[in-house]
Design a protein around this motif. Sequence first.
Motif, PDB file in Angstrom:
ATOM      1  N   SER A 146      45.784 -35.575  -1.606  1.00  0.00           N
ATOM      2  CA  SER A 146      46.439 -34.544  -0.803  1.00  0.00           C
ATOM      3  C   SER A 146      46.733 -35.094   0.591  1.00  0.00           C
ATOM      4  O   SER A 146      47.578 -35.966   0.729  1.00  0.00           O
ATOM      5  N   VAL A 162      49.617 -34.219  -6.046  1.00  0.00           N
ATOM      6  CA  VAL A 162      48.897 -33.126  -5.393  1.00  0.00           C
ATOM      7  C   VAL A 162      48.811 -31.937  -6.341  1.00  0.00           C
ATOM      8  O   VAL A 162      47.782 -31.266  -6.418  1.00  0.00           O
ATOM      9  N   ALA A 220      52.290 -31.600   1.266  1.00  0.00           N
ATOM     10  CA  ALA A 220      51.017 -31.551   0.544  1.00  0.00           C
ATOM     11  C   ALA A 220      50.331 -30.204   0.777  1.00  0.00           C
ATOM     12  O   ALA A 220      49.785 -29.609  -0.152  1.00  0.00           O
ATOM     13  N   PRO A 259      44.714 -31.997  -7.124  1.00  0.00           N
ATOM     14  CA  PRO A 259      44.666 -31.628  -5.701  1.00  0.00           C
ATOM     15  C   PRO A 259      43.376 -32.049  -4.991  1.00  0.00           C
ATOM     16  O   PRO A 259      43.385 -32.260  -3.782  1.00  0.00           O
TER      17      PRO A 259
END
Length: 162
Positions: free
Chosen positions: A55, A47, A85, A51
């Motif tokens: 995620s 993540v 996350a 990202p």
Amino acid sequence: MTDKEPQNHWIVWLTFVIAIFLDQFPLPDTLALGRPQFVMIVLIYWVLALPERFSFITAFFIGILMDEMRDNVFGVYALGLIIQAYLVLIVYQRLRMFPAFQQSIMVMGIIFIGMFVTAVINMLLGDFIWDWRFFYPCVFSALFWPWSYLLLRHLRQSFRIQ
């Protein structure tokens, strides 16, 4: 160049498989208390690194798989991973600026929050009794973070995962 290079996302999923194996590997009780949260560490790294690719959906599916493997209530571990996350997505730009050993303090906090959420839910369900040894995996995960960060970053760069 007109053709897109392969993304090599299978490496990411392989790291999750290895983390799940390490998380489930049987250990004596004294060693199991300090087992780093490998799945959480790998999720936090991916993540943090990518990202836009990994995620919430990744956290949900990995969490559901872990719930099933741990014979846990459906969605408890998944909720903890989704919260982690989310926390990483909030701070990922700031977290990237720090070297890995300084990131480990934030990682310890993020892992603690995820574990705390799952512990509270399990406590409400009657499946968990609070104990001071609960903090051991958070601390050992923080100590393990710099090496896992360097290893995963090396994999990402070697396989050009974007």
